[in-house]
Design an enzyme around this catalytic site. Structure first.
Site, mmCIF file in Angstrom:
data_model
loop_
_atom_site.group_PDB
_atom_site.id
_atom_site.type_symbol
_atom_site.label_atom_id
_atom_site.label_comp_id
_atom_site.label_asym_id
_atom_site.label_seq_id
_atom_site.Cartn_x
_atom_site.Cartn_y
_atom_site.Cartn_z
ATOM 1 N N ASP A 205 0.839 -1.195 0.000
ATOM 2 C CA ASP A 205 0.000 0.000 0.000
ATOM 3 C C ASP A 205 0.881 1.254 0.000
ATOM 4 O O ASP A 205 1.862 1.326 0.745
ATOM 5 C CB ASP A 205 -0.843 -0.048 1.293
ATOM 6 C CG ASP A 205 -1.992 0.932 1.296
ATOM 7 O OD1 ASP A 205 -2.870 0.808 0.428
ATOM 8 O OD2 ASP A 205 -2.014 1.820 2.177
ATOM 9 N N GLU A 244 1.693 -0.336 -5.075
ATOM 10 C CA GLU A 244 0.816 0.784 -5.420
ATOM 11 C C GLU A 244 1.700 2.030 -5.523
ATOM 12 O O GLU A 244 2.017 2.656 -4.514
ATOM 13 C CB GLU A 244 -0.252 0.980 -4.336
ATOM 14 C CG GLU A 244 -1.263 2.040 -4.726
ATOM 15 C CD GLU A 244 -2.122 2.550 -3.561
ATOM 16 O OE1 GLU A 244 -3.200 3.076 -3.828
ATOM 17 O OE2 GLU A 244 -1.698 2.435 -2.389
ATOM 18 N N HIS A 311 -10.302 -1.373 -6.174
ATOM 19 C CA HIS A 311 -11.193 -1.176 -5.031
ATOM 20 C C HIS A 311 -11.337 0.292 -4.654
ATOM 21 O O HIS A 311 -12.170 0.645 -3.837
ATOM 22 C CB HIS A 311 -10.652 -1.969 -3.835
ATOM 23 C CG HIS A 311 -9.287 -1.487 -3.428
ATOM 24 N ND1 HIS A 311 -8.173 -1.656 -4.229
ATOM 25 C CD2 HIS A 311 -8.862 -0.816 -2.342
ATOM 26 C CE1 HIS A 311 -7.130 -1.111 -3.631
ATOM 27 N NE2 HIS A 311 -7.515 -0.591 -2.488
#
Ligand code: NOJ
Length: 554
Positions: A205, A244, A311
């Site tokens: 992340d 990411e 998402h």
């Protein structure tokens, strides 16, 4: 290219399927998805053909950012099951040949994490330096505020201990400080823990935030990423980091580890994704052609991860204001469809007005683009969103298994089931399994073909000029084998002429529908594409059966 090699470097042509345990399948009837429910659906996932599951955060959490706010990195959210359930799930997934990776959210913790509770006790806390504190933070640059609907600063004053703490995201998510070697050690332990339980890697992340927003600044922030990768490789060769990293292409190579490729194994192609949406909005291949021509080559054994939706919001932050506006107008004109001033909180099929031909074309494009495709659960059946849900939760709705939903035995579910033309009675797995023309069956075919054509992921790609803006066409060459692909972005039929140097006299065998085309002696091939049509063509010399012309058979 031998299968023994491509299976070692398994991520390079994997098919990654992202799901949230909480919304996938409820196994105990309490309205919340769980590991027992997910485990029961493993055969569905294996049958779809995906090769790697990416689990969104499943750790204990106060759930103020859908689990991206963690209070214990070594355990399971009790609503989703126990560590025992997790291990049973892992065993079953492995038995069916599926790898599993999980979200690694270590840029920050929840403010309820015991580490932060300790850290904020006082300036002298032994864990003070686990987070980033300041007496005099720099004034905010509005561009740094990721969630402008809820926050107006990335610093929060903590009355109790009299300093500001850094939070790159929500104020209840204080940033961990990887400038502190103890924190770096702890992160390594977290990786080691889950790898012992069978994970093949992590989706990391917020990577740029993780390594940049620290105190003191790391002499070389990228060394930390290289250290993590080295640790993982020592423990388990072939484990990966999927990052990411939403930064311009120029800056991205550093995250792979430049030429060495020793940091993030795969980076999401955010630029390619945003360019695809601009291409869809304009029915013009140009933006995507330009992006792929500009995209740097990933270092050896690294890969680009391709996606159309995920998402989060469909972020359009790397487009110009005018371009973003074009995509908004085409796919999310209403204010309640937009979010953060930069994105859309919709799924792809609703944005395409349910036009199945166009939806199928878009996913054909995704699976053929050079890289590893990553899909978000429910994309394979064309699920819509529920705009009544808060913010980004609009797209994180319960998986639609059957006419009556099939997610849970109770009606009181973790998120509302959508109504209308994308409700479960119209869009569900059970019906689409019985329908050979369904999107689900199309996904299965695309995945099968993608896996049979390693050229697409491994090869050298060339974006072709067709002279028609509506056509996106490219070829992928690897070890003397070639796959040629063409997509028609508009809804009128097209005849295209492709220049295919080096393929003179070859046959082009269609891999999606019946049909063979000849490449002429001058290296051109004429191709018909229906409205939103798509073709994947394997080149083979006339004397060789097309099945033997694949790089796989060499
Ligand atoms: C990125 C995740 O994708 C997003 O869902 C989350 O809210 C932020 N990181 C903060 O963890």
């Amino acid at each position: 290219m031998r299968l023994t090699y491509t299976s070692d470097v398994w991520w390079k042509n994997a098919v990654v399927y992202c799901l949230d345990v909480e919304t996938f399948k409820d196994g105990n009837g309490d309205g919340v998805g769980d590991f027992r429910g997910l485990t029961q659906q493993i055969d569905y996932l294996a049958g779809l053909g995906v090769t790697c599951l990416w689990l969104m955060p499943f750790f204990p959490t106060p759930n103020r950012d859908d689990g991206y706010d963690i209070t214990d990195f070594y355990s399971i959210d009790p609503r989703l099951g126990t560590l025992g359930d997790f291990v049973e799930f892992m065993r079953t997934a492995n038995d069916r040949g599926l790898r599993v990776i999980a979200d690694l959210v270590v840029n920050h913790t929840s403010d309820q994490h015991p580490w932060f509770k300790e850290s904020r006790k006082s300036k002298d806390s032994p864990m003070r330096d686990w987070y980033v504190w300041s007496d005099t933070p720099e004034p905010d640059d509005p561009k740094q505020v990721v969630f402008p609907d809820k926050e107006d600063s990335i610093w929060q004053y903590d009355k109790g201990s009299g300093q500001y703490y850094l939070h790159s995201f929500y104020r209840h998510q204080p940033d961990l400080n990887v400038g502190n070697p103890e924190v770096r050690d702890e992160i390594t332990r977290i990786l080691g823990f889950w790898m012992e339980l069978g994970l093949s890697g992590f989706r990391v992340d917020a990577v740029p935030f993780l390594i940049e927003n620290v105190s003191p600044k790391l002499a070389d922030p990228h060394e930390f990423l290289a250290d993590l990768r080295a640790f993982m490789t020592r423990r388990k060769g072939g484990s990966i980091l999927l990052g990411e990293v939403n930064v311009p292409y120029k800056e991205l190579l550093r995250y792979f580890g430049e030429g060495l490729g020793d940091q993030i194994t795969m980076c999401f192609d955010f630029i390619g994704m945003q360019s695809s949406w601009l291409s869809f909005a304009r029915n013009s291949a140009r933006p995507l052609m330009d992006a792929l021509r500009e995209r740097p080559r990933a270092p050896k054994d690294c890969q680009w991860a391709m996606f159309l939706r995920n998402h989060d919001e469909l972020t359009l932050d790397k487009l110009t204001d005018a371009e973003r506006q074009e995509v908004f107008e085409a796919f999310g004109p209403r204010k309640d469809m937009q979010i953060f001033g930069r994105g859309l909180r919709r799924r792809l099929p609703t944005m395409f007005g349910g036009d199945l031909r166009r939806i199928k074309m878009a996913y054909s494009l995704l699976f053929s683009l050079p890289g590893t495709p990553v899909v978000f659960y429910g994309e394979e059946i064309g699920m819509g969103e529920n705009l009544d849900e808060e913010g980004r939760m609009a797209v994180r709705i319960p998986m639609q298994w059957s006419e009556d939903g099939g997610f849970s035995q109770t009606e009181d579910t973790v998120r509302e089931i959508p109504e209308g033309s994308f409700a479960p009675d119209r869009v569900n797995v059970a019906d689409q399994k019985r329908d050979t023309d369904s999107l689900l069956r199309w996904f299965q075919l695309l995945i099968e073909r993608y896996r049979e054509c390693p050229e697409l992921a491994w090869g050298q790609y060339t974006v072709l000029d067709t002279g028609d803006d509506a056509i996106f066409s490219h070829r992928c060459d690897a070890d003397g084998a070639t796959v040629v692909v063409a997509h028609n972005l508009c809804d009128t039929a097209k005849d295209v002429e492709l220049r295919l140097d080096g393929l003179e006299h070859c046959d082009l065998t269609d891999l999606l529908v019946d049909g063979t085309i000849k490449v002429s002696a001058d290296g051109t091939a004429k191709l018909a594409l229906g409205p939103h049509g798509c073709r994947w063509l394997r080149a083979s010399p006339p004397e060789l059966p097309p099945e033997d012309a694949s790089v796989m058979s060499q």
